[in-house]
Design an enzyme around this catalytic site. Structure first.
Site, PDB file in Angstrom:
ATOM      1  CG  HIS A  78      -0.945  -2.750  -8.970  1.00 50.53           C
ATOM      2  ND1 HIS A  78       0.331  -2.742  -9.486  1.00 50.53           N
ATOM      3  CD2 HIS A  78      -0.995  -3.771  -8.086  1.00 50.53           C
ATOM      4  CE1 HIS A  78       1.032  -3.712  -8.915  1.00 50.53           C
ATOM      5  NE2 HIS A  78       0.253  -4.355  -8.079  1.00 50.53           N
ATOM      6  N   GLY A 131      11.309   3.435   3.840  1.00 56.88           N
ATOM      7  CA  GLY A 131      10.448   3.785   2.714  1.00 56.88           C
ATOM      8  C   GLY A 131      11.170   4.479   1.581  1.00 56.88           C
ATOM      9  CB  SER A 177      -1.071   4.026   2.801  1.00 53.01           C
ATOM     10  OG  SER A 177      -2.101   3.079   2.620  1.00 53.01           O
TER      11      SER A 177
END
Length: 572
Positions: free
Chosen positions: A217, A479, A438
């Site tokens: 990425h 998370g 996010s």
């Protein structure tokens, strides 16, 4: 550079549409992904894979008989949203359950995990297997912390072959996990990649050097060495992987993967040296693959993946497959699908709401407008912070997510929704448009917060404080981040704790909120001294030291802007 595009923001969706048009024999386009264009037996386990765009042929190129049933595609280098994952799974489900496969990245774990919960609530049996093959990203003692790179292809191939053979969901999951445990990868880069519309690459490699242990990425490598010959590079790659060879292993499946700009002829040269090294280690190579399988836009480099075979894995690795990127064995007979895909979504409807709650809903929409404006202004700075040890897309994601949340909130208000429904709709839209970690976290936080409100009365101060705790609980439960991990949670926990203390002391909401926002700001600045323990920045911990976390910084900004809004209007 990535040079061919119209609007950079539409790059991923346009590329997916073009792919689906070219490979109509294999796939059909649905919102957020693709599904097989051929008939699938009822009762078959559906293997649904996915991740961010920018990695072609991962993940849409893996869809076809003997491999995946569907693929979900996020924006470039961003996880697909929870809504997208759930939607594509519903299209692929044939009644035998769903196995989700994705790389082990925080955003993917969160979005695919929340989608699995939603689908289970609908009565669909869903399991998931995060791929953890990258030996550079964590030690052998902590394999669950490793990233997924080109090992995706190997693990998904095993799962797809098992599902195609009619095995149960329990068996497909077991075999996918076994393949994951026995798959290792290591990569090198000679040059970074450039996002569509960006002025330069996400990272650079000094001339004559190569980055070792890169991510897919745009994350830089963990170290650099002088570029070596093909023979020496083969020794380097093999050496990193042979260190984890299971005792007694005599056979191996190998995938030599180009990262986007490395030419096939270069890979073929390297393969001759790799084959020699593997043979010298006493390993028989079974059906090797060489080409582009998991790329990183235009990154120059390569990775080597090895699957340590046993008898059942060898059968599944050799089994026929017919996907755009991988064709093995005899062609699997398949007829074109004849069912209609219903993918249209009309205007969202909401239940009855009181006038007081509707007014609160209008206040929420105005607040989100202020937040969206502030995040748009902060986009470049948030991206700069994120790029230090990540992929630099945080500012872009926050801008996109908040803008979509504003549109959704305004639409909900126009439809007569109450406060709870307005905030929930905004949260879902934020997650769906922002994608990535996010996006998932903010969508989850806003939806969880909305559970403290209702549609038949005005929002009270106690409900706002209660919602903050619900948001924190939801984010930490799904998370997995804790204080000290250098994430948004480092700012969210002190914010919620301070808000609750101030409210318990009898302070008005505006005063309590501003004190909590100051606590969040201080905590966000304090993340500069921390090393990341989760997410893409974790393997690059040293580069992150001395710089605040982008997620904590953006949360503090939103808290401050919200406090200013409340101070101006008194309430929502």
């Amino acid at each position: 550079m990535t040079t061919i595009f119209d609007a950079p923001e539409d790059f991923a969706t346009t590329a997916l549409a073009g792919f689906a048009a070219i490979y109509a024999r294999n796939v059909r386009l649905v919102k957020g992904g693709v599904v097989r264009s051929t008939k699938v037996p009822k009762g078959k386990v559906a293997v649904v894979i996915g991740g961010g765009s920018g990695h072609y042929p991962a993940f849409a190129g893996y869809v076809g008989p003997g491999l995946a049933d569907a693929a979900v595609a996020g924006d470039v280098f961003a996880s697909p949203s929870t809504a997208a994952v759930a939607r594509v799974c519903r299209h692929a489900n044939q009644g035998g359950g769903v196995l989700l496969g994705f790389g082990n990245y925080a955003g993917d774990v969160l979005n695919f995990g929340v989608a699995a919960e939603r689908l289970r609530a609908e009565g669909i049996d869903v399991r998931f297997v995060p791929v953890t093959d990258d030996v550079a990203s964590a030690s052998v003692e902590t394999p669950a912390k490793r990233r997924g790179i080109a090992g995706d292809l190997v693990v998904f191939k095993i799962a797809g072959a098992a599902a195609e053979a009619g095995k149960s969901l329990d068996e497909v999951e077991r075999l996918a996990r076994l393949a994951n445990e026995r798959t290792v990868s290591f990569g090198v880069a000679f040059g970074g990649c450039t996002l569509p519309g960006a002025a330069g690459p996400l990272f650079t490699v000094p001339k004559g050097q190569m980055a070792l242990g890169l991510g897919i990425h745009g994350e830089p490598g963990i170290s650099e060495e002088t570029i070596s010959s093909a023979s020496d590079l083969a020794k380097l790659l093999i050496g990193k992987l042979l260190a984890e060879r299971p005792a007694g292993t005599r056979k191996v499946a190998a995938v030599l993967n180009g990262l986007g700009s490395t030419k096939y002829e270069e890979l073929f040269v390297l393969w001759t040296a790799i084959a020699k090294e593997l043979a010298g280690a006493g390993l028989e190579i079974v059906d090797p693959e060489c080409g582009e399988f998991v790329t990183s836009l235009d990154m120059q480099g390569c990775s080597l993946t090895l699957l340590w075979l046993d008898e059942e894995l060898e059968v599944l690795w050799r089994a026929p497959a017919d996907a755009p990127v991988l064709r093995k064995g005899t062609i699997i007979a398949a007829e074109p699908a004849t069912d209609d895909i219903v993918d249209a979504e009309g205007p969202q409807s909401f239940g009855a709401a009181s006038e007081a709650s509707k007014e609160s809903g209008r206040g929420i929409a105005r607040l989100i407008g202020s937040v969206a404006e502030a995040l748009k202004a902060a986009e470049d700075e948030l991206g700069r912070i994120d790029a230090i040890a990540g992929d630099g897309d945080h500012g872009q994601g926050m801008r996109r997510g908040s803008a979509a949340a504003l549109d959704a909130a305004n639409a909900a208000v126009a439809a007569g929704a109450g406060a709870a429904s307005v905030l929930a709709a905004a949260g879902d839209a934020w997650a769906d448009r922002a994608g990535g970690t996010s996006g998932a976290i903010w969508g989850l936080a806003l939806r969880s917060w909305s559970n403290a409100f209702c549609d038949d009365e005005k929002i009270g101060e106690a409900a706002v404080v209660k919602g903050a705790r619900l948001a924190l609980d939801g984010v930490t439960r799904l998370g997995r981040a804790r204080v000290g991990d250098k994430t948004l949670v480092d700012a969210l926990v002190p914010f919620v704790d301070r808000l609750e203390r101030e409210a318990a002391a009898g302070k008005p909401l505006v005063e309590a909120w501003k004190a909590a926002a100051k606590a969040a700001q201080d905590a966000a600045e304090g993340t500069s001294s921390l090393t990341p323990k989760l997410g893409r920045a974790r393997p690059l911990a040293e580069k992150s030291i001395g710089h605040p976390d982008a997620g904590a910084t953006s949360l503090a900004l939103v808290a401050r802007v919200t406090g200013e809004f409340l101070g101006g209007v008194g309430d929502v």
